[in-house]
Design an enzyme around this catalytic site. Structure first.
Site, short mmCIF file in Angstrom:
data_model
loop_
_atom_site.label_atom_id
_atom_site.label_comp_id
_atom_site.label_asym_id
_atom_site.label_seq_id
_atom_site.Cartn_x
_atom_site.Cartn_y
_atom_site.Cartn_z
N GLY A 13 38.28 29.57 -66.90
CA GLY A 13 37.01 29.86 -67.55
C GLY A 13 37.01 31.07 -68.46
N LYS A 14 38.19 31.59 -68.79
CA LYS A 14 38.24 32.76 -69.70
C LYS A 14 37.62 32.42 -71.05
CE LYS A 14 42.71 33.31 -69.57
NZ LYS A 14 43.04 32.19 -68.65
N VAL A 16 35.39 30.10 -71.74
CA VAL A 16 33.94 29.91 -71.61
C VAL A 16 33.23 31.26 -71.64
CG1 VAL A 16 32.07 29.12 -70.11
CG2 VAL A 16 34.13 27.74 -70.36
N LYS A 38 42.40 36.48 -79.36
CA LYS A 38 43.27 36.00 -78.30
C LYS A 38 44.54 36.83 -78.37
CE LYS A 38 44.68 32.67 -75.31
NZ LYS A 38 43.97 32.16 -74.13
N GLU A 107 40.42 37.77 -75.33
CA GLU A 107 40.78 36.83 -74.26
C GLU A 107 42.27 36.96 -73.95
OE1 GLU A 107 40.81 32.09 -73.05
OE2 GLU A 107 39.80 32.73 -74.89
N ALA A 108 42.56 37.13 -72.67
CA ALA A 108 43.95 37.20 -72.23
C ALA A 108 44.51 35.78 -72.16
CB ALA A 108 44.05 37.89 -70.88
#
Length: 229
Positions: A13-14, A16, A38, A107-108
């Site tokens: 869910g990262k 989202v 990202k 985001e990882a």
């Protein structure tokens, strides 16, 4: 202000949470410039999604500074292409974006223990670059243990972990959420606050729904710069 959206694993869910926070910032705080990034991407996915969802004055290289074709762990994907992973490129892109934006959502990839090079994990990078971090935990059996293990890794790595966000990767009732991810128990075991729970979204590209979902989280901890102005 930068926030790193990390997870316990892949597909938790990262994306989202990243898109929900970006949608919230653009809808409710349009006077504040929000950037999204990202750390590095392997395979088609997040960069393409961000570009399709949002009006971003960012180049593809600012959205995903390192891009590999194979959907594998970065060291493996890079080796398949005969390339080296140059974290300097990622760092420079992040600094450039931070200079132009009030708030940057990063985001990882994979989980905190996912390798970004042969020697470093996502946790190592978050600690070395001093990135305030939020951990996304999926609502499922085993979530308590995953929370404890990943928070332990974050603390061992001395990450500035701001909180945990739960995410429903499938439809869940309130009873199921309470039983699979009991807030009091997880907070007691980890000493990390749970900032809210993302519901299952049938259409994860509905910007209004994403923004509304984000507004139900503890945004004072997640995005203090945007909220406080």
């Amino acid at each position: 202000m930068i926030i790193l959206i990390a997870g316990t694993d892949t597909e938790v869910g990262k994306t989202v949470l990243t898109t929900a926070l970006t949608a919230y910032g653009q809808k409710y705080q349009p006077q504040r410039a929000v950037g999204v990034m990202k750390l590095m991407q392997a395979g088609v996915g997040d960069r393409e999604l961000y570009t399709s969802l949002f009006s971003l004055d960012q180049s593809p290289q600012e959205i995903a500074p390192l891009y590999f074709d194979a959907p594998l762990a970065p060291p493996v994907a890079a080796a398949k292409e005969g390339r080296q992973i140059d974290l300097g490129i990622v760092w420079q892109a992040l600094q450039s974006l931070q200079a132009r934006k009030d708030w940057v959502i990063v985001e990882a990839l994979g989980g905190l223990g996912t390798p970004v090079t042969q020697e470093l994990t996502v946790a190592d990078l978050a600690a070395s670059w001093r990135l305030p971090t939020v951990l996304v935990v999926p609502v499922k059996l085993g979530a308590i243990a995953q929370s404890v293990a990943n928070v332990a890794l974050a603390k061992l790595s001395r990450i500035d972990l701001r909180g945990i966000v739960l995410n429903c990767t499938q439809p869940r009732s309130e009873t199921e959420i309470a039983e699979l991810t009991p807030t009091d128990l997880i907070q007691s075991l980890t000493n990390i606050p749970i900032l809210g729970c993302l519901p299952y979204l049938e259409n994860p590209q509905d910007l209004n729904k994403l923004a509304q979902t984000a507004s139900d989280l503890d945004l004072e901890r997640l995005m203090p710069l945007v909220i406080s102005h």
